[in-house]
Design an enzyme around this catalytic site. Structure first.
Site, short mmCIF file in Angstrom:
data_model
loop_
_atom_site.label_atom_id
_atom_site.label_comp_id
_atom_site.label_asym_id
_atom_site.label_seq_id
_atom_site.Cartn_x
_atom_site.Cartn_y
_atom_site.Cartn_z
CB CYS A 190 56.92 26.72 35.83
SG CYS A 190 58.87 25.67 35.43
CB CYS A 231 57.58 23.40 42.61
SG CYS A 231 57.96 22.40 41.32
#
Length: 285
Positions: A94, A206
């Site tokens: 992440c 991302c």
């Protein structure tokens, strides 16, 4: 056959005798399912490891959470997993959590912790027109760490940052089986598409966004290159695993932890099975 039982904290197939060999355990963590893109790269390179995937669907998404919340939450979740399993290595799949929580994790735990960062450096080398797009969450776009990456590795390029939380939701929706509208993506990408010279190379900043790679290629101009850090993280993981001194070994099957068993999570189970997981459980904190 996998079943979800109301009121229970486990989704798993019928018990099957296991003759799996002993192998190191790698935990891959994300706030949502975007980290599966990183996990998949690692698994392709290292198919014989024992994998645990944990995702925090209770606090998803992390993009709008405070730094202190993210640090405390990620440390708590990793600790909860390591109390139940002997971990050889942890991957924080992440971008938001990586840029914030890695120092605290490395201070707390003795096993290696690998993070993901936007692939600005390789994108700067690949661009032909000198215009690089950084597609990430708004939080990642705004973080000083991201600005430092750009200043360090992309001074010769024009970096156009575009922050979008909508793309995270669309990636989750795609994994649930929904069809993603190309025109909807083009609306999100409009700040780039209306430029006389849009980016020819786009950083997927991302871990959710590689799940939308096909749709993004269709929405962007022909020939646009998409760059993410998944393959680099896999290579780093392989090097660390190869150089561990007597890592703990496990004969367990691959497992997914979530923070809450919900109807949405139950619908994910067939997809998680296709990623090579054998059970899904709620992680008690």
């Amino acid at each position: 056959m996998a079943t979800a039982r109301q009121g229970e904290n486990t989704i798993s197939p019928e018990a099957i005798p296991s003759n799996l060999p002993s192998r190191p355990t790698v935990l891959v963590f994300d706030s949502g399912v975007g980290g599966l893109s990183v996990y998949d790269e690692i698994r392709q390179l290292l198919p014989d490891l024992h994998y645990i995937y944990a995702f925090d669907n209770e606090a998803f998404p992390y993009g709008e959470k405070s730094q202190q919340f993210i640090i405390e939450r990620v440390v708590e979740i990793v600790n909860a997993v390591q109390l139940r399993h002997q971990l050889a290595l942890v991957v924080i799949a992440c971008n938001t959590a990586s840029t914030i929580s890695l120092p605290a994790l490395r201070e707390r735990f003795t096993f290696p912790v690998v993070g993901v960062v936007p692939a600005v450096k390789p994108a700067a080398k690949l661009t032909r027109n000198g215009v690089v797009g950084l597609l990430a969450t708004r939080a990642t776009v705004q973080r000083p760490y991201t600005h430092e990456l750009i200043a360090r590795f992309a001074t010769d390029c024009q970096i156009l940052s575009l922050g979008s939380s909508e793309l995270v939701e669309l990636a989750e929706a795609k994994l649930q089986g929904e069809t993603i509208s190309i025109s909807e993506l083009q609306k999100i990408l409009r700040p780039w598409l209306r430029l006389p010279e849009p980016p020819d190379t786009v950083v997927l900043g991302c871990t959710h966004f590689p799940l939308l790679a096909e749709e993004l290629k269709a929405a962007l101009p022909d020939g646009t290159r998409l760059v993410d850090s998944g393959a680099a993280i896999a290579r780093r993981t392989a090097w660390l695993i190869a150089n561990l001194d007597n890592p703990p070994l496990s004969t367990d099957k691959n497992l997914v932890y979530c923070l809450a068993i919900t109807p949405k999570v139950a619908t994910l189970w067939p997809i998680l099975q296709r990623y090579g997981f054998d059970s899904l459980e709620k992680l008690p904190l």
